[in-house]
Design a protein around this motif. Structure first.
Motif, short mmCIF file in Angstrom:
data_model
loop_
_atom_site.label_atom_id
_atom_site.label_comp_id
_atom_site.label_asym_id
_atom_site.label_seq_id
_atom_site.Cartn_x
_atom_site.Cartn_y
_atom_site.Cartn_z
N ILE A 196 4.69 -5.79 3.10
CA ILE A 196 3.72 -5.50 4.15
C ILE A 196 4.20 -6.16 5.44
N LYS A 197 4.29 -5.37 6.48
CA LYS A 197 4.74 -5.88 7.77
C LYS A 197 3.55 -6.06 8.70
N GLY A 198 3.74 -6.80 9.79
CA GLY A 198 2.69 -7.03 10.76
C GLY A 198 2.21 -5.74 11.40
N ASP A 199 0.94 -5.66 11.70
CA ASP A 199 0.30 -4.53 12.38
C ASP A 199 0.30 -3.26 11.53
N GLU A 200 0.39 -3.41 10.20
CA GLU A 200 0.37 -2.27 9.29
C GLU A 200 -1.02 -2.17 8.67
N VAL A 201 -1.48 -0.96 8.42
CA VAL A 201 -2.80 -0.75 7.82
C VAL A 201 -2.70 -1.00 6.32
N VAL A 202 -3.54 -1.91 5.81
CA VAL A 202 -3.57 -2.22 4.38
C VAL A 202 -5.01 -2.35 3.92
N LEU A 203 -5.20 -2.29 2.64
CA LEU A 203 -6.49 -2.56 2.04
C LEU A 203 -6.32 -3.80 1.17
N VAL A 204 -7.34 -4.63 1.14
CA VAL A 204 -7.28 -5.86 0.36
C VAL A 204 -8.37 -5.81 -0.69
N LYS A 205 -7.97 -5.91 -1.94
CA LYS A 205 -8.93 -5.95 -3.04
C LYS A 205 -9.14 -7.41 -3.41
N GLU A 217 -6.10 -15.07 -2.50
CA GLU A 217 -7.22 -14.59 -3.32
C GLU A 217 -7.28 -13.08 -3.50
N GLY A 218 -6.50 -12.34 -2.72
CA GLY A 218 -6.59 -10.88 -2.79
C GLY A 218 -5.29 -10.23 -3.18
N SER A 219 -5.36 -8.94 -3.43
CA SER A 219 -4.15 -8.16 -3.66
C SER A 219 -4.12 -7.04 -2.62
N PHE A 220 -2.98 -6.88 -1.96
CA PHE A 220 -2.82 -5.90 -0.90
C PHE A 220 -2.44 -4.55 -1.48
N ILE A 221 -2.93 -3.49 -0.87
CA ILE A 221 -2.56 -2.12 -1.23
C ILE A 221 -2.18 -1.41 0.06
N CYS A 222 -0.96 -0.88 0.12
CA CYS A 222 -0.52 -0.19 1.34
C CYS A 222 -1.28 1.13 1.48
N GLU A 223 -1.30 1.65 2.68
CA GLU A 223 -2.06 2.86 2.98
C GLU A 223 -1.53 4.06 2.19
N ALA A 224 -0.21 4.13 2.00
CA ALA A 224 0.38 5.26 1.27
C ALA A 224 -0.10 5.27 -0.19
N CYS A 225 -0.14 4.12 -0.83
CA CYS A 225 -0.60 4.04 -2.22
C CYS A 225 -2.10 4.34 -2.32
N PHE A 226 -2.86 3.90 -1.34
CA PHE A 226 -4.30 4.16 -1.35
C PHE A 226 -4.58 5.65 -1.19
N ASP A 227 -3.78 6.32 -0.36
CA ASP A 227 -3.98 7.75 -0.12
C ASP A 227 -3.55 8.63 -1.30
N LYS A 228 -2.71 8.10 -2.20
CA LYS A 228 -2.22 8.90 -3.34
C LYS A 228 -3.35 9.28 -4.29
#
Length: 56
Positions: free
Chosen positions: A15-24, A43-54
């Motif tokens: 995950i790079k700076g200024d990238e859209v992510v979701l945090v579970k 405390e969280g796990s990041f999910i990139c936008e591409a994986c969330f959109d799949k």
């Protein structure tokens, strides 16, 4: 652990700076001030936008 950049929990992409992510994560029980970046990383796990959109 220290100095590592966060990675997507599904595909492992860095995950790079200024990238859209979701945090579970769980909503915190305690009240007060904290460093939000560190809290999310620990405390969280990041999910990139591409994986969330799949929507697998």
């Amino acid at each position: 652990m220290f100095g590592e950049n966060p990675k997507c929990g599904k595909c492992g992409k860095e995950i790079k700076g200024d990238e859209v992510v979701l945090v579970k994560m769980h909503y915190p029980k305690r009240k007060g001030m904290t460093e939000i970046k560190t809290y999310k990383k620990n405390e969280g796990s990041f999910i990139c936008e591409a994986c969330f959109d799949k929507k697998i």
